[in-house]
Enzyme design. Structure first.
Site, short mmCIF file in Angstrom:
data_model
loop_
_atom_site.label_atom_id
_atom_site.label_comp_id
_atom_site.label_asym_id
_atom_site.label_seq_id
_atom_site.Cartn_x
_atom_site.Cartn_y
_atom_site.Cartn_z
N VAL A 181 -15.23 51.25 14.43
CA VAL A 181 -16.08 51.36 15.62
C VAL A 181 -15.54 50.47 16.74
O VAL A 181 -14.92 50.94 17.69
CB VAL A 181 -17.55 51.00 15.30
N CYS A 182 -15.79 49.18 16.63
CA CYS A 182 -15.52 48.27 17.74
C CYS A 182 -14.04 47.94 17.92
O CYS A 182 -13.67 47.37 18.95
CB CYS A 182 -16.33 46.98 17.56
N LEU A 183 -13.20 48.30 16.95
CA LEU A 183 -11.76 48.20 17.18
C LEU A 183 -11.20 49.54 17.64
O LEU A 183 -10.45 49.60 18.62
CB LEU A 183 -11.04 47.74 15.91
#
Length: 213
Positions: A116-118
């Site tokens: 997700v956040c990477l």
């Protein structure tokens, strides 16, 4: 040592590092790696970048509910991470402005969760024309499969995967660079796993005590 400026290797002055959302809730729900591995490697990466004065950015999401883990924050205690609500850090104008101000076209990224956040800022940065490297063992996901599929997706889009050890080694590149070599060896001793313990054994055999090497 004269570096070959025509190759694609990372050097101390040709990239910036982004560490995305290494926070406690994400950390405790990582299932692709052990918590100890993620903490050690993310901190290893940040400490390595600091030795070489590489511009480094921390980001968080909903920081009022979960801080960045302390070991990583301690590398740059003066830095207030860019905190946001969106899942994609690249959507935040402050993040893009920070990248612009570094003047670097190569970005080294790690984050939680990988899927997700990477993945989101990596894909966005690639689309914006940046050359992106992902440090896979300083990142972690909600499952092994989620981590592997995310890495696969990013690589297919053009990201270049590497490990923490390969990152620090590549930026050091030559042990004759004495201005950083001693600090890097000590960093490997502290965080380099089996190699670090090997160094400690060598110091023992050579009769060197802590503080004298």
């Amino acid at each position: 040592m004269t570096l070959n400026t025509d190759d694609t290797l990372l050097t101390p002055d040709n990239h910036a590092v982004m560490l995305i959302d290494h926070q406690y809730l994400q950390l405790l729900t990582v299932r692709s790696h052990s918590v100890e591995t993620v903490v050690n490697n993310a901190t290893f990466l940040a400490e390595g970048a600091k030795i070489f004065n590489v511009p480094t950015l921390f980001t968080t999401a909903f920081a009022e509910r979960q801080a960045m883990f302390a070991e990583l924050q301690a590398v740059h205690p003066e830095q207030q991470p860019i905190d946001r609500f969106g899942l994609n850090a690249w959507d935040d104008e402050r993040v893009r402005e920070w990248v612009k101000n570094t003047g670097k076209k190569k970005l080294v990224m790690a984050g939680l969760w990988t899927e997700v956040c990477l993945t989101m800022p990596v894909l966005s940065a690639l689309a914006a024309g940046f050359e992106v490297y992902i440090v896979t063992d300083a990142s972690g996901a909600s499952s092994v499969e989620a981590h592997e599929r995310a890495v696969q997706r990013m690589v297919q889009a053009g990201a270049r995967p590497l490990s923490t050890v390969s990152y620090v080694s590549e930026v050091q590149r030559d042990w004759s660079r004495a201005d950083t070599a001693e600090q890097v060896v000590k960093l490997f001793e502290k965080r380099g796993g089996g190699f670090g313990h090997g160094l400690k054994w060598e110091w023992q055999l050579l009769g060197l005590q802590e503080g004298t090497r």
